[in-house]
Design an enzyme around this catalytic site. Structure first.
Site, PDB file in Angstrom:
ATOM      1  N   GLU A 161       0.825  -1.218   0.000  1.00 39.17           N
ATOM      2  CA  GLU A 161       0.000   0.000   0.000  1.00 39.17           C
ATOM      3  C   GLU A 161       0.858   1.266   0.000  1.00 39.17           C
ATOM      4  OE1 GLU A 161      -3.162  -0.137   2.858  1.00 39.17           O
ATOM      5  OE2 GLU A 161      -3.684  -2.193   2.372  1.00 39.17           O
ATOM      6  N   GLU A 271      -5.085  -8.685   0.882  1.00 35.93           N
ATOM      7  CA  GLU A 271      -6.095  -8.233   1.839  1.00 35.93           C
ATOM      8  C   GLU A 271      -7.343  -7.827   1.072  1.00 35.93           C
ATOM      9  OE1 GLU A 271      -4.960  -5.168   4.591  1.00 35.93           O
ATOM     10  OE2 GLU A 271      -2.847  -5.700   4.400  1.00 35.93           O
TER      11      GLU A 271
END
Length: 552
Positions: A161, A271
């Site tokens: 991320e 995720e």
């Protein structure tokens, strides 16, 4: 945990941590949301490329939780999402050893590893200079020793991320440093073994930086990955439409699959999650997406840590049923004794020694603004997230969950009004009256103090000091070197994860001279000079040396 975005807006993290774990919730948008843009067509994979993705799950770095999840689902998972600590370089190395030897090896499950690119106090420029390679190699050696997968690929995600601003390795404005750090990480791991395969991972979000500017190059990337979540407050309350938004936005799923195909790489979704009891459309669309693309693995976020996505506790039965209907393979019965019947109740073990229990799943969500808010809950199970600013939060009769981002936030509860939980990134927090449970996020060192109730206090991956005070409390430290405080006459507490020889310690407080310590099984008794007896259960621990505890 990793930070969650999944929104149509650039967002910020309102608190200080991810740190080593996956997930710091985003608390608000830094600019108004804009509509999703249609643009990139959904690529159609070659027939020979399409295959069933490995099914993984994130379970708070808990072996017990993965067993519960498998029993609930009715099948074994193909892998668990394991996260290495990042409080400092010592934590980075030692937590990898603990994760291998103590946490995951006994489960027999493959691990999809998330290994931080840098730790607290480090920086991308030094990483790009090779200054941290010795730590990378030590972790690589530890992970290579994981015997559950003795010959196959070892999947490692790092710098995840990076296109957001919530992790210390954020690449925006320093893309070259990120690329250099990523390459040094990969070279260090590959110097230990060629079995490591590396995921370059972005967060699904509209706007923000172009992730391609921080691509380390095909030589250094084996898998191209993305994290995404159903966040109705930022997407759409219709979960099927919300998935379409995630798919079609500027740097969404379509962008990722097209980018991966252009570079000849498979994809992964380390995720992903869904919140609430009306997310069936999102769940089913995610399943179809995985099955129609060249996805190596995908891991569901079965946790309420920073994002309320847990399904295996039965809190969102409609969404849970949808997940089981598409991801459960009836031909693969669970090895831990589950019957495989979708209607079977989830049998969670008793974790208390006298009344401590978890809050039930929420039925309504609310978010605070950027200023000081006065919020009043309903009679149901409310979930409220502050945005700092000194919010005053008054729950109702249900089981309420409060995400706290400022020490000035105040929770007000009444006696007997449900079983309530505070979740926070704050380094030190004491439970207010009538609130039962406390969970810390992240990897920063934390100090958690209970009250006179039967509390459940859960630390993060850093070094925690946990003190339940009165009541029969349940204390769980997490991956760091934790100190558990057991006070004289403060109830029969239970320590769930004491690790001898790995930095954990027990502090017996207020007992005075002449106290006699004895045990029967893993139940320890402290008889003080005045004749009073205080008991503590230290799960699985039937012997202690003087280095394991102190008196204070």
């Amino acid at each position: 945990m990793s930070l969650k975005l999944g929104s149509s807006c650039s967002e910020r993290m309102a608190g200080g941590h991810f740190a080593s774990e996956p997930r710091a919730t985003r608390t608000g948008s830094s600019r108004p949301c804009r509509p999703a843009r249609q643009g990139m067509e959904d690529p159609v994979p070659d027939a020979q490329e399409a295959k069933m993705a490995l099914l993984g799950v994130y379970v708070d770095n808990s072996a017990q939780h993965v067993r519960q999840f498998e029993k609930w689902l009715g099948r074994d998972v193909d892998g668990v999402h394991g996260v290495i600590g990042s409080a400092n370089w010592t934590d980075f190395v030692s937590s990898s050893q603990w994760s291998v030897d103590t946490l995951w090896k006994p489960t027999g499950r493959e691990v999809f590893w998330s290994v931080p690119l840098i730790v607290n106090g480090a920086n991308l420029y030094s990483a790009a200079n090779g200054d941290y390679n010795k730590y990378y190699k030590q972790v690589a050696e530890n992970l290579l020793d994981y015997s559950n997968n003795p010959t196959g690929d070892i999947y490692v995600r790092t710098g995840w991320e990076f296109n957001g601003d919530w992790f210390r390795w954020s690449a925006e404005g320093r893309e070259d440093a990120f690329i250099g750090a990523f390459r040094e990480f990969v070279d260090a791991f590959r110097s230990v073994s060629s079995r490591f395969k590396f995921e370059w991972n972005v967060n699904e979000a509209y706007g923000g930086m172009d992730p391609a500017k921080a691509y380390p190059g095909d030589k250094y990337v084996d898998i191209i990955g993305m994290d995404f979540y159903f966040n109705p407050q930022w997407q759409n309350w219709d979960s099927a439409k919300a998935f379409a938004h995630v798919r079609d936005q500027k740097y969404g799923l379509n962008w990722l699959e097209n980018f991966a195909k252009a570079h000849g790489k498979p994809t992964a979704y380390s995720e992903w999650g869904a919140q609430g009891n009306n997310a069936s459309g999102f769940i089913k669309a995610a399943h179809d997406w995985f099955e129609s693309h060249n996805v190596v693995y995908q891991s569901y976020w079965d946790s309420d840590a920073a994002y309320p996505g847990r399904l295996s506790d039965g809190s969102d039965p409609n969404t849970g049923s949808a997940y089981k209907s598409v991801f459960r393979d009836a031909s693969t019965p669970p090895s831990n004794g589950g019957s495989g019947n979708n209607s079977d109740p989830v049998e969670l073990p008793s974790i208390g020694t006298g009344g401590a229990k978890a809050s039930a799943g929420w039925t309504k969500q609310s978010w605070g603004g950027s200023g000081r808010d006065n919020w009043t809950g309903t009679s149901g199970n409310d979930w409220y997230q502050s945005n700092g600013g000194g919010d005053i939060m008054q729950g109702g009769a249900g089981d309420d969950t409060y995400n706290i981002f400022s020490s000035s936030d105040r929770v007000v509860e009444k006696a007997g009004a449900g079983t309530d939980t505070v979740q926070t990134w704050i380094g030190s927090y004491t439970l207010p009256d009538h609130v039962e449970n406390l969970t810390f996020y992240g990897s920063g060192w934390s100090n958690g103090t209970g009250n006179g109730l039967a509390n459940i206090i859960i630390g993060n991956s850093g070094a925690n000091v946990l003190n339940g005070m009165g009541g029969n409390d349940v204390l769980t430290g997490g991956a760091g070197a934790d100190l558990f405080v057991i006070g004289k006459g403060m109830g029969h507490d239970r320590v769930t994860d004491f690790r001898r020889g790995e930095g954990d310690k027990i502090n017996f407080k207020g007992f005075g001279d002449g106290t006699y310590l004895s045990q029967e099984g893993d139940v320890w008794s402290l008889r003080a000079a005045d004749g009073s007896v205080t008991k503590v259960t230290i799960a699985g621990t039937t012997s202690l040396s003087s280095s394991d505890y102190s008196w204070g």
